[in-house]
Design a protein around this motif. Structure first.
Motif, PDB file in Angstrom:
ATOM      1  N   ILE A 227       0.825  -1.216   0.000  1.00 45.49           N
ATOM      2  CA  ILE A 227       0.000   0.000   0.000  1.00 45.49           C
ATOM      3  C   ILE A 227       0.857   1.263   0.000  1.00 45.49           C
ATOM      4  O   ILE A 227       0.722   2.118  -0.890  1.00 45.49           O
ATOM      5  CB  ILE A 227      -0.979  -0.015   1.184  1.00 45.49           C
ATOM      6  CG1 ILE A 227      -1.979  -1.172   1.016  1.00 45.49           C
ATOM      7  CG2 ILE A 227      -1.722   1.323   1.274  1.00 45.49           C
ATOM      8  CD1 ILE A 227      -2.926  -1.343   2.195  1.00 45.49           C
ATOM      9  N   PRO A 228       1.769   1.442   0.957  1.00 40.12           N
ATOM     10  CA  PRO A 228       2.604   2.661   0.903  1.00 40.12           C
ATOM     11  C   PRO A 228       3.554   2.655  -0.300  1.00 40.12           C
ATOM     12  O   PRO A 228       3.866   3.729  -0.829  1.00 40.12           O
ATOM     13  CB  PRO A 228       3.381   2.621   2.219  1.00 40.12           C
ATOM     14  CG  PRO A 228       3.325   1.202   2.668  1.00 40.12           C
ATOM     15  CD  PRO A 228       2.026   0.661   2.185  1.00 40.12           C
ATOM     16  N   LEU A 229       4.001   1.483  -0.734  1.00 37.04           N
ATOM     17  CA  LEU A 229       4.876   1.409  -1.895  1.00 37.04           C
ATOM     18  C   LEU A 229       4.162   1.930  -3.143  1.00 37.04           C
ATOM     19  O   LEU A 229       4.693   2.759  -3.890  1.00 37.04           O
ATOM     20  CB  LEU A 229       5.345  -0.027  -2.107  1.00 37.04           C
ATOM     21  CG  LEU A 229       6.351  -0.271  -3.231  1.00 37.04           C
ATOM     22  CD1 LEU A 229       7.704   0.315  -2.868  1.00 37.04           C
ATOM     23  CD2 LEU A 229       6.480  -1.763  -3.513  1.00 37.04           C
ATOM     24  N   VAL A 230       2.952   1.459  -3.355  1.00 34.29           N
ATOM     25  CA  VAL A 230       2.160   1.896  -4.508  1.00 34.29           C
ATOM     26  C   VAL A 230       1.773   3.362  -4.369  1.00 34.29           C
ATOM     27  O   VAL A 230       1.770   4.113  -5.352  1.00 34.29           O
ATOM     28  CB  VAL A 230       0.910   1.008  -4.673  1.00 34.29           C
ATOM     29  CG1 VAL A 230      -0.037   1.581  -5.711  1.00 34.29           C
ATOM     30  CG2 VAL A 230       1.316  -0.407  -5.060  1.00 34.29           C
ATOM     31  N   ALA A 231       1.456   3.786  -3.143  1.00 29.44           N
ATOM     32  CA  ALA A 231       1.073   5.193  -2.922  1.00 29.44           C
ATOM     33  C   ALA A 231       2.213   6.126  -3.335  1.00 29.44           C
ATOM     34  O   ALA A 231       1.991   7.126  -4.034  1.00 29.44           O
ATOM     35  CB  ALA A 231       0.705   5.414  -1.461  1.00 29.44           C
ATOM     36  N   GLY A 232       3.427   5.795  -2.923  1.00 29.56           N
ATOM     37  CA  GLY A 232       4.562   6.619  -3.320  1.00 29.56           C
ATOM     38  C   GLY A 232       4.779   6.606  -4.818  1.00 29.56           C
ATOM     39  O   GLY A 232       5.086   7.646  -5.431  1.00 29.56           O
ATOM     40  N   GLY A 233       4.610   5.435  -5.424  1.00 25.53           N
ATOM     41  CA  GLY A 233       4.765   5.333  -6.876  1.00 25.53           C
ATOM     42  C   GLY A 233       3.731   6.142  -7.624  1.00 25.53           C
ATOM     43  O   GLY A 233       4.052   6.809  -8.624  1.00 25.53           O
ATOM     44  N   LEU A 234       2.478   6.117  -7.152  1.00 23.24           N
ATOM     45  CA  LEU A 234       1.415   6.867  -7.825  1.00 23.24           C
ATOM     46  C   LEU A 234       1.655   8.369  -7.743  1.00 23.24           C
ATOM     47  O   LEU A 234       1.354   9.104  -8.695  1.00 23.24           O
ATOM     48  CB  LEU A 234       0.059   6.505  -7.214  1.00 23.24           C
ATOM     49  CG  LEU A 234      -0.462   5.105  -7.537  1.00 23.24           C
ATOM     50  CD1 LEU A 234      -1.777   4.837  -6.810  1.00 23.24           C
ATOM     51  CD2 LEU A 234      -0.651   4.934  -9.048  1.00 23.24           C
ATOM     52  N   LEU A 235       2.195   8.828  -6.629  1.00 24.33           N
ATOM     53  CA  LEU A 235       2.492  10.260  -6.509  1.00 24.33           C
ATOM     54  C   LEU A 235       3.527  10.687  -7.550  1.00 24.33           C
ATOM     55  O   LEU A 235       3.390  11.741  -8.188  1.00 24.33           O
ATOM     56  CB  LEU A 235       3.003  10.564  -5.101  1.00 24.33           C
ATOM     57  CG  LEU A 235       1.968  10.534  -3.974  1.00 24.33           C
ATOM     58  CD1 LEU A 235       2.647  10.718  -2.618  1.00 24.33           C
ATOM     59  CD2 LEU A 235       0.903  11.618  -4.180  1.00 24.33           C
ATOM     60  N   ALA A 236       4.561   9.857  -7.730  1.00 24.51           N
ATOM     61  CA  ALA A 236       5.587  10.181  -8.721  1.00 24.51           C
ATOM     62  C   ALA A 236       5.030  10.120 -10.133  1.00 24.51           C
ATOM     63  O   ALA A 236       5.339  10.975 -10.975  1.00 24.51           O
ATOM     64  CB  ALA A 236       6.765   9.218  -8.567  1.00 24.51           C
ATOM     65  N   LEU A 237       4.209   9.122 -10.407  1.00 23.12           N
ATOM     66  CA  LEU A 237       3.612   9.011 -11.736  1.00 23.12           C
ATOM     67  C   LEU A 237       2.660  10.163 -12.017  1.00 23.12           C
ATOM     68  O   LEU A 237       2.561  10.641 -13.158  1.00 23.12           O
ATOM     69  CB  LEU A 237       2.884   7.672 -11.878  1.00 23.12           C
ATOM     70  CG  LEU A 237       3.767   6.420 -11.840  1.00 23.12           C
ATOM     71  CD1 LEU A 237       2.902   5.161 -11.926  1.00 23.12           C
ATOM     72  CD2 LEU A 237       4.776   6.438 -12.984  1.00 23.12           C
TER      73      LEU A 237
END
Length: 515
Positions: A227-237
């Motif tokens: 969850i936090p891994l994907v959240a950080g990735g989505l912010l960058a994307l």
């Protein structure tokens, strides 16, 4: 063999505890700051020096990144087919636009806009050295010193560090992400690591399989990490998508277009194809007989960083399956192999220290071995010697042209524009023309076309073997090695009439050629 050790989400099975009999590394002490600072000064010195070395290893670093950044600032630039087809994203050119503008302000005339982005890239590459230190520090102080030192001085890592290419920039994000995401990451580290991985994906989307392996290793035994891994990735994307929108492009439309052009239309094959074994051959050529040493060190170090080794191998295999190959494509694998090998060589230091007579010399012997092998391999093979000097001759001719006060128009006569370091460094505000035999307008009458358009330019860049085709009033000035043969500046006196060669402005010619 790798998967059982890798899926626990750690770089090393002993990563959470110090090696028996060795100093633990729970945090950064004052005593550790000094060797790390020394290593960083060493790494920075060689990288900054290379940033001023006027090599262009690959045309992409100029025409896919610096030229679009220059165009963003309102200047004329060369537009390649990748940008006309919309298969390049605006993320990297946008980030590079600031350094390009700063460089042009500090040193107008093209050189500053070329050097300052390289200085920024060199500084970013230090993230690999710092990460290598802390990856080694999870085992012992000795592992920290040797791993950071190897990352600082290994010739391949130095070679690509200052170049504005997606591969070294993405790697400078993935390695610190690996540090953050392993060894029991906190929620904050997961968010930051996810953002770094997503940003690396935008820089070099072909690293997606390697990124996926690292993410899988992070979440395999703790899926709540996703969850936090994907959240950080989505912010960058999201940030990258906003940049696309700001340039009037569909967010990540470049990604779809790139896959379509290279997978379905096979455009990458136009630049050469190689068998799956090509990268293994590259290693044998570049490392020669000395490959035995890094292989032995990697074998020894695999137990310390199985996940890093898995990421490196997956990246190597994936790129081996792609027909068009360039050695820079597997830069991530080279970096990770170097780190794993350094961890293994630190074990040799500890083994030598177990013998009283060798104890004072163990660290200098292994560190010196890294320096010696790196220095020898840096110039041992023809490909490496070419990499260190590629583009220097073109930069010399470009500097002469750019400083020529009488230049009012420049023509590239049947010579590839990709060999030169960008439009502004060649011609400045003067028109730049391209007269190419493959141009449909030329219709096999290139010498006649040159005579007809000659009033538009008073300088020509051409190969010496084409001198007999040039108008009689053009005389040779400077010649030097450019690419695989010599290139020369030919000059005439007098002014220029741009209307005489209007159809041969370089970007119009590139459209007709599909380049």
């Amino acid at each position: 063999m790798l998967l059982p050790d890798a899926i626990d989400g750690t770089l090393t099975a002993a990563g959470a505890r110090p090696a028996p009999g060795r100093e633990g590394v729970a945090g950064l002490s004052i005593r550790r700051v000094h060797p790390l600072a020394v290593v960083l000064v060493l790494a920075l010195t060689v990288r900054l020096a290379l940033a001023f070395w006027p090599t262009v290893m690959y045309p992409d670093e100029v025409f896919q990144y610096l030229e679009p950044a220059w165009r963003m600032l309102g200047h004329d630039s060369i537009v390649t087919w990748e940008w006309r087809e919309g298969i390049r994203g605006w993320f990297l050119p946008t980030l590079l636009a600031g350094p390009v503008a700063l460089g042009d302000w500090i040193a107008p005339g093209g050189a500053g806009a070329f050097v300052v982005p390289r200085l920024v890239a060199a500084l970013l590459s230090l993230s690999i050295v710092v990460s290598a230190w802390f990856i080694g520090a999870r085992i012992s102080r000795t592992h920290a010193i040797i791993t950071a030192f190897a990352a600082a001085i290994w010739f391949e890592l130095i070679l690509l560090a200052p170049h504005t290419l997606g591969e070294p920039l993405a790697t400078a994000l993935i390695v610190p992400a690996a540090l953050l995401l392993t060894n029991g990451p906190s929620q904050q580290r997961l968010v930051i690591g996810g953002a770094l991985l997503a940003t690396a994906f935008v820089c070099r989307f072909q690293y997606a399989p390697a990124i996926a392996v690292l993410a899988l290793g992070t979440c395999w035994t703790a899926w709540r990490n996703l969850i936090p891994l994907v959240a950080g990735g989505l912010l960058a994307l999201l940030f990258a998508g906003v940049i696309d929108i700001a340039h009037g492009a569909v967010p990540f439309g470049w990604l779809i277009g790139n896959i379509a052009q290279n997978l379905y239309h096979d455009r990458a094959a136009d630049f050469g194809v190689s068998p799956p074994s090509a990268y293994l051959v590259n290693f044998l050529v570049v490392w020669s007989a000395a490959i035995v040493l890094p292989l032995a060190a990697i074998w020894r170090g695999r137990r310390h960083a199985p996940l890093l080794l898995a990421v490196a191998l997956v990246n190597l295999v994936f790129h081996s399956l792609i027909a068009h190959k360039e050695y820079r494509f597997i830069f991530l694998s080279v970096v990770l192999f170097t780190i794993v090998a350094a961890l293994g060589s630190a074990d040799w230091v500890q083994a030598l220290r177990a013998r009283r007579a060798w104890r004072p010399f163990a660290l200098p012997i292994v560190a010196g071995g890294w320096v010696l092998v790196s220095a020898l391999l840096a110039g041992a093979s023809e490909p490496m010697r070419d990499y260190w000097t590629r583009g220097i001759g073109a930069a010399r001719l470009a500097a002469e042209l750019r400083s020529d006060p009488e230049l009012c128009g420049l023509a590239l006569y049947d010579i590839r524009f990709q060999l030169f370091p960008g439009r502004d460094r060649l011609a400045g505000a003067s028109p730049l023309y391209a007269l190419q035999a493959a141009d449909p307008v030329a219709q096999g009458r290139l010498p006649a076309l040159l005579r007809a358009t000659r009033p538009a330019f008073n300088r020509i860049l051409a190969r010496p073997d084409a001198a007999g085709e040039l108008p009689a009033d053009f005389s040779p000035r400077s010649c030097t090695r450019v690419g695989n043969a010599d290139a020369c500046i030919y000059a005439r006196s007098g002014s220029c009439d741009a209307s005489a060669a209007a159809p041969f402005v370089i970007n119009d010619v590139l459209v007709r050629l599909g380049h």
